[in-house]
Design a protein around this motif. Structure first.
Motif, PDB file in Angstrom:
ATOM      1  N   GLY A  19      27.381  25.371  44.765  1.00 37.79           N
ATOM      2  CA  GLY A  19      26.835  24.692  43.594  1.00 37.79           C
ATOM      3  C   GLY A  19      26.033  25.633  42.716  1.00 37.79           C
ATOM      4  N   ILE A  20      25.183  26.445  43.324  1.00 34.35           N
ATOM      5  CA  ILE A  20      24.410  27.437  42.576  1.00 34.35           C
ATOM      6  C   ILE A  20      25.337  28.347  41.787  1.00 34.35           C
ATOM      7  CG2 ILE A  20      23.014  29.541  42.840  1.00 34.35           C
ATOM      8  CD1 ILE A  20      21.654  28.169  45.247  1.00 34.35           C
ATOM      9  N   SER A  21      26.382  28.812  42.446  1.00 28.94           N
ATOM     10  CA  SER A  21      27.303  29.768  41.820  1.00 28.94           C
ATOM     11  C   SER A  21      28.108  29.134  40.691  1.00 28.94           C
ATOM     12  CB  SER A  21      28.250  30.345  42.886  1.00 28.94           C
ATOM     13  OG  SER A  21      27.497  30.920  43.943  1.00 28.94           O
ATOM     14  N   LEU A  22      28.494  27.861  40.844  1.00 27.26           N
ATOM     15  CA  LEU A  22      29.207  27.179  39.764  1.00 27.26           C
ATOM     16  C   LEU A  22      28.318  27.026  38.535  1.00 27.26           C
ATOM     17  CD1 LEU A  22      31.417  24.260  41.164  1.00 27.26           C
ATOM     18  CD2 LEU A  22      32.153  26.299  39.915  1.00 27.26           C
ATOM     19  N   ILE A  23      27.051  26.724  38.763  1.00 22.89           N
ATOM     20  CA  ILE A  23      26.116  26.611  37.639  1.00 22.89           C
ATOM     21  C   ILE A  23      25.994  27.956  36.925  1.00 22.89           C
ATOM     22  CG2 ILE A  23      23.711  26.172  36.999  1.00 22.89           C
ATOM     23  CD1 ILE A  23      23.620  24.220  39.435  1.00 22.89           C
ATOM     24  N   VAL A  24      25.900  29.036  37.695  1.00 23.23           N
ATOM     25  CA  VAL A  24      25.836  30.373  37.106  1.00 23.23           C
ATOM     26  C   VAL A  24      27.104  30.660  36.312  1.00 23.23           C
ATOM     27  CG1 VAL A  24      25.758  32.857  37.607  1.00 23.23           C
ATOM     28  CG2 VAL A  24      24.258  31.288  38.855  1.00 23.23           C
ATOM     29  N   LYS A  25      28.254  30.299  36.892  1.00 20.95           N
ATOM     30  CA  LYS A  25      29.532  30.524  36.225  1.00 20.95           C
ATOM     31  C   LYS A  25      29.657  29.694  34.942  1.00 20.95           C
ATOM     32  CE  LYS A  25      32.009  33.442  38.714  1.00 20.95           C
ATOM     33  NZ  LYS A  25      32.733  34.596  38.138  1.00 20.95           N
ATOM     34  N   GLY A  26      29.001  28.530  34.912  1.00 23.33           N
ATOM     35  CA  GLY A  26      29.041  27.696  33.713  1.00 23.33           C
ATOM     36  C   GLY A  26      28.416  28.364  32.511  1.00 23.33           C
ATOM     37  N   ASN A  27      27.531  29.312  32.755  1.00 21.42           N
ATOM     38  CA  ASN A  27      26.966  30.152  31.699  1.00 21.42           C
ATOM     39  C   ASN A  27      26.209  29.363  30.623  1.00 21.42           C
ATOM     40  OD1 ASN A  27      26.495  32.793  30.840  1.00 21.42           O
ATOM     41  ND2 ASN A  27      28.147  32.712  29.336  1.00 21.42           N
ATOM     42  N   LEU A  28      25.648  28.230  31.017  1.00 22.38           N
ATOM     43  CA  LEU A  28      24.786  27.478  30.106  1.00 22.38           C
ATOM     44  C   LEU A  28      23.320  27.671  30.464  1.00 22.38           C
ATOM     45  CD1 LEU A  28      26.599  24.018  29.692  1.00 22.38           C
ATOM     46  CD2 LEU A  28      26.446  25.881  28.025  1.00 22.38           C
ATOM     47  N   GLY A  29      23.078  28.459  31.492  1.00 24.43           N
ATOM     48  CA  GLY A  29      21.734  28.628  32.031  1.00 24.43           C
ATOM     49  C   GLY A  29      21.747  28.271  33.501  1.00 24.43           C
ATOM     50  N   ALA A  30      21.181  29.141  34.329  1.00 24.95           N
ATOM     51  CA  ALA A  30      21.202  28.923  35.775  1.00 24.95           C
ATOM     52  C   ALA A  30      20.103  27.957  36.188  1.00 24.95           C
ATOM     53  CB  ALA A  30      21.030  30.259  36.494  1.00 24.95           C
ATOM     54  N   ALA A  31      20.200  27.482  37.438  1.00 23.86           N
ATOM     55  CA  ALA A  31      19.128  26.668  38.009  1.00 23.86           C
ATOM     56  C   ALA A  31      17.834  27.482  37.948  1.00 23.86           C
ATOM     57  CB  ALA A  31      19.468  26.300  39.453  1.00 23.86           C
ATOM     58  N   PRO A  32      16.681  26.813  37.793  1.00 22.69           N
ATOM     59  CA  PRO A  32      15.431  27.539  37.543  1.00 22.69           C
ATOM     60  C   PRO A  32      15.146  28.712  38.466  1.00 22.69           C
ATOM     61  CG  PRO A  32      15.082  25.213  37.189  1.00 22.69           C
ATOM     62  CD  PRO A  32      16.483  25.352  37.717  1.00 22.69           C
ATOM     63  N   TRP A  33      15.207  28.515  39.789  1.00 22.55           N
ATOM     64  CA  TRP A  33      14.928  29.629  40.699  1.00 22.55           C
ATOM     65  C   TRP A  33      15.981  30.720  40.579  1.00 22.55           C
ATOM     66  CZ3 TRP A  33      10.281  30.136  42.471  1.00 22.55           C
ATOM     67  CH2 TRP A  33       9.494  29.012  42.739  1.00 22.55           C
ATOM     68  N   ASP A  34      17.215  30.320  40.312  1.00 25.82           N
ATOM     69  CA  ASP A  34      18.295  31.297  40.177  1.00 25.82           C
ATOM     70  C   ASP A  34      18.217  32.024  38.840  1.00 25.82           C
ATOM     71  OD1 ASP A  34      19.302  30.386  42.674  1.00 25.82           O
ATOM     72  OD2 ASP A  34      20.129  28.658  41.625  1.00 25.82           O
ATOM     73  N   ALA A  35      17.744  31.323  37.806  1.00 23.18           N
ATOM     74  CA  ALA A  35      17.516  31.966  36.515  1.00 23.18           C
ATOM     75  C   ALA A  35      16.469  33.066  36.668  1.00 23.18           C
ATOM     76  CB  ALA A  35      17.059  30.930  35.484  1.00 23.18           C
ATOM     77  N   LEU A  36      15.443  32.782  37.461  1.00 23.76           N
ATOM     78  CA  LEU A  36      14.427  33.791  37.753  1.00 23.76           C
ATOM     79  C   LEU A  36      15.053  34.973  38.481  1.00 23.76           C
ATOM     80  CD1 LEU A  36      11.541  34.872  38.078  1.00 23.76           C
ATOM     81  CD2 LEU A  36      11.288  33.374  40.072  1.00 23.76           C
ATOM     82  N   ALA A  37      15.882  34.689  39.490  1.00 26.01           N
ATOM     83  CA  ALA A  37      16.518  35.764  40.265  1.00 26.01           C
ATOM     84  C   ALA A  37      17.439  36.615  39.390  1.00 26.01           C
ATOM     85  CB  ALA A  37      17.305  35.168  41.433  1.00 26.01           C
ATOM     86  N   ILE A  38      18.144  35.973  38.456  1.00 26.94           N
ATOM     87  CA  ILE A  38      19.029  36.716  37.553  1.00 26.94           C
ATOM     88  C   ILE A  38      18.211  37.653  36.666  1.00 26.94           C
ATOM     89  CG2 ILE A  38      20.576  36.488  35.559  1.00 26.94           C
ATOM     90  CD1 ILE A  38      21.619  33.896  36.895  1.00 26.94           C
ATOM     91  N   GLY A  39      17.087  37.159  36.137  1.00 28.52           N
ATOM     92  CA  GLY A  39      16.218  38.009  35.324  1.00 28.52           C
ATOM     93  C   GLY A  39      15.690  39.192  36.114  1.00 28.52           C
TER      94      GLY A  39
END
Length: 202
Positions: A19-39
């Motif tokens: 689920g986390i990875s699909l959200i990332v792949k959607g490229n509309l913005g990652a889940a909050p903790w994952d958005a932090l990890a991407i940054g």
């Protein structure tokens, strides 16, 4: 008993990391903790999974303070598995999946949110060391008497703030996750709890 625990734990982790990875792949913005990890991954040139692991280790300390308990070093295993599984889904499992338009991006994000919420609801039933991010939600729930939905909203708000500071992948999808994931968990958790209890006592 242990077989059921491991089954729920393993399947839950697989589902939530997908689920986390699909959200990332959607490229509309990652889940909050994952958005932090991407940054952080872009800033420090580490993998997303490794940044998830480091953030989790820091939260283990915070959780021990909130719950007035000893540091749960075994929780590091859960967040390590989550980080490595996210790396797997992004680099291998979903490597050829890419949305071709806004509708597909939105679909990826919403499906990812449901998978993430259901996965969390499943693996928490095993009561094995859980992700520090999810324990953070439970710690706020216990310490301040918040329901799971409100506790999740607070944890997501903290993560979004940090993600903005680290210039993470914050977007419309991030706020969709922040506003809906708690509801998904709040809805599915008691369902999975009943299923777990039925399997355990059969």
């Amino acid at each position: 008993m242990m077989r059921v625990k491991l089954a729920f734990f393993s399947f839950g982790l697989l589902l939530l990391t997908a689920g986390i990875s699909l959200i990332v792949k959607g490229n509309l913005g990652a889940a909050p903790w994952d958005a932090l990890a991407i940054g952080e991954s872009q800033l420090f040139h580490l993998s997303i999974g490794m940044c998830i692991f480091i953030n989790g280790c820091l939260l283990i300390i915070v959780n021990s303070i909130l719950l007035s308990e000893r540091i749960d070093f075994f929780a590091a295993l859960s967040i390590f598995l989550i980080g490595m599984l996210v790396n797997f889904w992004i680099s291998y499992g979903f490597i050829n999946i890419s949305p071709s338009g806004l509708l597909e991006q939105f679909s990826f994000t919403m499906i990812g949110i449901i998978m993430l919420g259901v996965g969390i609801s499943i693996y928490l039933q095993a009561r094995l060391p859980s992700s520090p991010m999810d324990t953070f939600m439970v710690a706020l729930h216990k310490r301040f008497g918040l329901n799971l939905n409100n506790a999740r909203l607070l944890t997501e708000a903290i993560a979004v703030t940090l993600a903005v500071i680290f210039q993470g992948a914050v977007g419309v999808g991030t706020f969709l996750v922040a506003c809906t994931l708690g509801f998904v968990i709040h809805f599915f958790y008691p369902i999975m709890e009943k299923i777990y209890d039925r399997w355990t006592f059969n």
